[in-house]
Design an enzyme around this catalytic site. Structure first.
Site, PDB file in Angstrom:
ATOM      1  N   GLU A 196     -51.372   3.216  28.476  1.00 52.19           N
ATOM      2  CA  GLU A 196     -51.606   4.371  29.347  1.00 52.19           C
ATOM      3  C   GLU A 196     -50.934   5.621  28.792  1.00 52.19           C
ATOM      4  O   GLU A 196     -50.180   6.329  29.472  1.00 52.19           O
ATOM      5  CB  GLU A 196     -51.135   4.063  30.773  1.00 52.19           C
ATOM      6  CG  GLU A 196     -51.884   2.879  31.379  1.00 52.19           C
ATOM      7  CD  GLU A 196     -51.410   2.525  32.781  1.00 52.19           C
ATOM      8  OE1 GLU A 196     -50.454   3.171  33.271  1.00 52.19           O
ATOM      9  OE2 GLU A 196     -52.000   1.614  33.394  1.00 52.19           O
ATOM     10  N   GLU A 214     -55.381  -4.638  31.547  1.00 51.53           N
ATOM     11  CA  GLU A 214     -54.486  -4.730  32.704  1.00 51.53           C
ATOM     12  C   GLU A 214     -55.326  -4.582  33.962  1.00 51.53           C
ATOM     13  O   GLU A 214     -56.171  -3.687  34.060  1.00 51.53           O
ATOM     14  CB  GLU A 214     -53.427  -3.627  32.626  1.00 51.53           C
ATOM     15  CG  GLU A 214     -52.373  -3.703  33.720  1.00 51.53           C
ATOM     16  CD  GLU A 214     -51.283  -2.650  33.512  1.00 51.53           C
ATOM     17  OE1 GLU A 214     -50.856  -2.481  32.346  1.00 51.53           O
ATOM     18  OE2 GLU A 214     -50.885  -1.995  34.486  1.00 51.53           O
TER      19      GLU A 214
END
Length: 801
Positions: free
Chosen positions: A417, A494
């Site tokens: 991220e 994820e």
């Protein structure tokens, strides 16, 4: 006669120089520790007599109570950081004469500085990277004393989004080699061609030479199977002018035993280096023979077999013992995940301990090995973004070279991220990081965990740096991905972020998002005891339920697999709450290692073993309507009974992976029976518990190694007279120990318990508590006793040898 004596002298010299080609010494013992800054501690003459004596690995933060004033994570209170010093006095070993000596650290959190005999060896900011220093020029003569001094600075906080630990929390070794030796991480073994009949093993070797000896070398490579049988061998002469290059040999292994999560077959590669027929170095490398590939339409193939990646994300802390590396604690986690059906781990969001990968090799787990949580743009004020520019190339190279021989490692992740995803700077950085990885290992794909699916957002994949696109959470958008990125394989890097507290059951039917949006940082009007229901119907706003996240991947062949956030609860990130919540709610298993109910949903989906799990407990107010769920497999329906009366049969629909009933509570016995074609598969009963009667202790192993590290995990349960767990019991359990062991920590899995995890006393949470027993180095018997006010003490015996 002179020639004969000259020959004897030369042989004697060789024997002195090259005896014991490589020695590795455990350097964990006899350290001294002081919390607080002591700038003069780097000096030889500094007096450390008053310092605490301890053995490594060591995490000083886990010893403290949780408090709001400790900003160790970016969410509320946690555990303290600070500055601390370590010192060790040691005599120069007798076998170091004419040798090269290095000290190797597997991980120090963080910003470490190391001195030997007052000389600074170097600094290392990254808290997760393994590194070593050459101490040869600074050692005192043989049998004279040396001082290693080490400063650790974890004072600038917050520097992590999760619990990092503090100190020398991984292992330390002293490595002694000859002047001519295999370089650090200098053996690289790959399997470029694999079939059931034959495999090619490619062996690449890098040497180092600090001597004046210039004669050619011979490199012998042997491959042994799991039984120690020689299956391949080759010898190659290395001319002097090639000593600085890469020495490559190819060996053929007939009828190889392939490595997979189902059958983690391992081989041992023995590399020997000779000069003038004298062995100067030897290194053993564990490897596995396997092939894998990603397919855009059909996902992941392992050894040419379509294989769904059934993974979880794991942070590095080990519950009550914190960040302190312990092989048994890691093994226990992996055993529980293996039993659930897990075949893959994502190391979130940092390099793991070397021992963790050893276990994954041996036990059969695929590993996404992750390097960074941020690049130049920060997520916390004091995080790695400050060191990225200077250190990322060296840190990433060290990670890849250290871990590239592990058969478990099948992907490299260069980030998670990353904030640079949203502007053009990410394109260049991603390309550079991928180039670094491929320079040291071009056999595995590179990925990173992405948060957005819109090409217009300047994805870092535009640099063609990524071999696989890993998406976080976007389960509702999966069907659009092949249209946008049809040329590149996809994986759910994820998913989920569902929230649960073990043993808590707030009755509700619909999915709730806590917090509801990014504007609501923490939950408003949550439960006053900082709990979240264990029904699978609560998630953070960016996530969804376990069932929905798994079905989104299960039903789509082009999705290579899934990494659930997370396998275990971990310290830090207590979404949806702020302090006094101090650990996460995301885990399928709680911090103490007690499975939450959703564990059995995965077990029913990811394994072939028969499963029937019934929830919740059966202690309620009379007449209260209770949601009763059952997870099951290998059956086509489940029938529910209350006190012998059938409440009907239910079968799973395409939308749900469980069956449920609404049942007015009536004390007694709730029973579920699963059927396949009308025949009983399994039965499960839950009984109403009576008054608490006695404590029961159960231990995972009653025989330990007397090595100062081995652990036993003891569960204390409060039950009624019939042995039924009392689901609301919260009595204080006092653990005491005698004999050849010590209490390493206690826990109960409750995310808002603020008592230090190092204390020997622990309140039960929903009827359970955990004590972790650590063996000493003495053989003998350990007796652990649990007692609570009003109940008879109970003990359990553990042997150490």
């Amino acid at each position: 006669m002179k020639k004969l004596w000259s020959l004897i002298f030369i042989l004697s010299l060789y024997t002195q120089v090259f005896a014991q080609p490589r020695t590795q010494i455990n350097f964990n013992y006899d350290w001294k520790f002081k919390l607080g800054d002591e700038p003069e501690a780097k000096n030889i003459a500094f007096n450390d007599d008053a310092w605490r004596k301890l053995s490594l690995p060591h995490d000083w933060s886990i010893e403290a109570d949780f408090a709001k004033e400790h900003p160790a994570t970016n969410q509320g209170g946690a555990l303290p950081g600070g500055i601390a010093w370590y010192r060790k006095t040691f005599k120069t070993p007798s076998n170091t004469l004419n040798k090269e000596v290095s000290i190797q650290f597997d991980g120090i959190y963080q910003h470490s500085e190391v001195w030997i005999n007052g000389v600074l060896l170097g600094k290392r900011p990254n808290g997760y990277i393994s590194f070593q220093y050459d101490i040869t020029p600074h050692l005192k003569p043989v049998n004279q004393e040396n001082i290693i001094a080490l400063r650790v600075n974890n004072s600038e906080q917050p520097n992590s989004r999760w619990y990092s630990g503090s100190g020398i929390y991984r292992n330390v070794k002293l490595v002694i080699t000859n002047p001519i030796a295999i370089a650090q991480n200098g053996v690289f073994v790959t399997t470029p061609q694999v079939s059931a009949k034959e495999a090619t093993l490619k062996h690449q070797l890098q040497l180092q030479n600090t001597s004046d000896l210039k004669s050619p070398l011979e490199v012998e490579v042997k491959v042994l199977n799991a039984k120690g049988k020689l299956v391949a061998r080759n010898i190659q002469t290395v001319p002097v002018n090639q000593l600085s290059g890469i020495v490559t040999q190819n060996l053929n292994v007939k009828n190889p035993a392939l490595w997979s999560p189902q059958e983690p077959n391992l081989y041992q590669v023995i590399t020997k280096v000779y000069q003038n027929k004298v062995l100067v170095d030897e290194l053993k490398t564990t490897t596995g023979i396997r092939s894998f590939r990603f397919d855009v339409k059909n996902g992941f193939y392992l050894n040419d077999v379509p294989t769904k990646i059934l993974g979880v994300c794991l942070h590095h802390d080990l519950g009550a013992i914190g960040a302190t590396v312990n092989v048994r604690a890691m093994e226990r986690q992996l055993e529980m995940l293996k039993a659930m059906g897990t075949n893959a781990i994502r190391t979130a969001h940092n390099p793991p301990a070397p021992e963790f990968l050893d276990l994954c090799d041996k036990m059969g787990f695929l590993v996404m090995d992750e390097a960074f949580d941020m690049w130049k743009k920060r997520k916390n004020k004091f995080d790695y973004h400050r060191d990225f520019e200077e250190w990322h190339e060296r840190d990433l190279a060290d990670l890849v070279k250290r871990d590239r021989n592990h058969p478990s490692v099948f992907m490299w992740s260069i980030g998670n991220e990353i904030r640079e995803q949203f502007d053009s700077t990410g394109t260049k950085i991603a390309a550079n990081l991928s180039k670094i990885v491929k320079l040291h290992d071009n056999t595995r794909p590179v990925t990173t965990a992405l948060t957005e699916t819109e090409p217009a957002k300047n994805f870092i994949w535009k640099s063609n740096a990524l071999d696989v696109l890993g998406f976080n959470y976007k389960y509702f958008d999966y069907d659009s991905l092949p249209k946008r990125f049809g040329y590149i394989p996809l994986i759910a890097a994820e998913t989920t972020s569902a929230l649960q507290t073990r043993g808590v059951y707030d009755l509700a039917d619909t999915l709730r998002l806590w917090p509801a949006s990014s504007k609501d940082k923490f939950v408003v009007n949550g439960n006053p005891d900082y709990t979240v229901t264990a029904y699978d119907n609560v998630a953070a706003y960016w996530g969804t339920s376990h069932e929905k996240a798994w079905k989104a991947v299960k039903d789509r062949n082009f999705m290579s697999g899934i990494f659930v956030w997370t396998g275990f609860d971990y310290l830090g990130e207590p979404v949806p709450y702020d302090f006094p919540a101090r650990s996460s709610y995301y885990g399928i298993i709680d911090l103490a290692g007690f499975p939450k109910d959703v564990y059995y949903m995965y077990q029913s989906e990811w394994t072939n073993q028969p499963v029937l799990h019934l929830l919740p407990h059966w202690n309620w107010q009379a007449g209260k309507v209770v949601d009763v769920w059952a997870y099951y497999n290998q059956a086509d329906e489940v029938e529910l009974f209350l006190n012998g009366k059938s409440l009907g049969k239910k079968a799973k629909t395409t939308d749900e992976l469980h069956v449920s009933w609404k049942v007015p509570f009536e004390a007694g016995t709730l029973k579920a029976i699963s059927y396949l074609n009308g025949k009983v598969v399994l039965e499960k009963e839950i009984r109403t518990a009576g008054a608490p009667h006695h404590i029961v202790l159960n231990v995972d192993r009653n025989k330990l190694k007397a090595d100062g590290n081995d652990l036993a995990f003891v569960t204390a349960t409060l039950v009624d007279e019939a042995g039924t767990i009392v689901p609301d019991a919260d009595n204080l359990i006092k653990f005491t120990i005698s004999g050849a062991g010590q209490i390493a920590g206690t826990d109960n899995g409750y995310q808002a318990d603020l008592s230090s995890l190092s204390k020997p006393n622990r309140k039960l949470w929903k009827g359970k508590a955990l004590a972790i027993v650590k063996a000493t180095e003495k053989s003998g018997k350990i007796v652990l006793t649990a007692q609570a006010d009003g109940f008879k003490p109970v003990s359990i015996n553990i042997k150490t040898k």
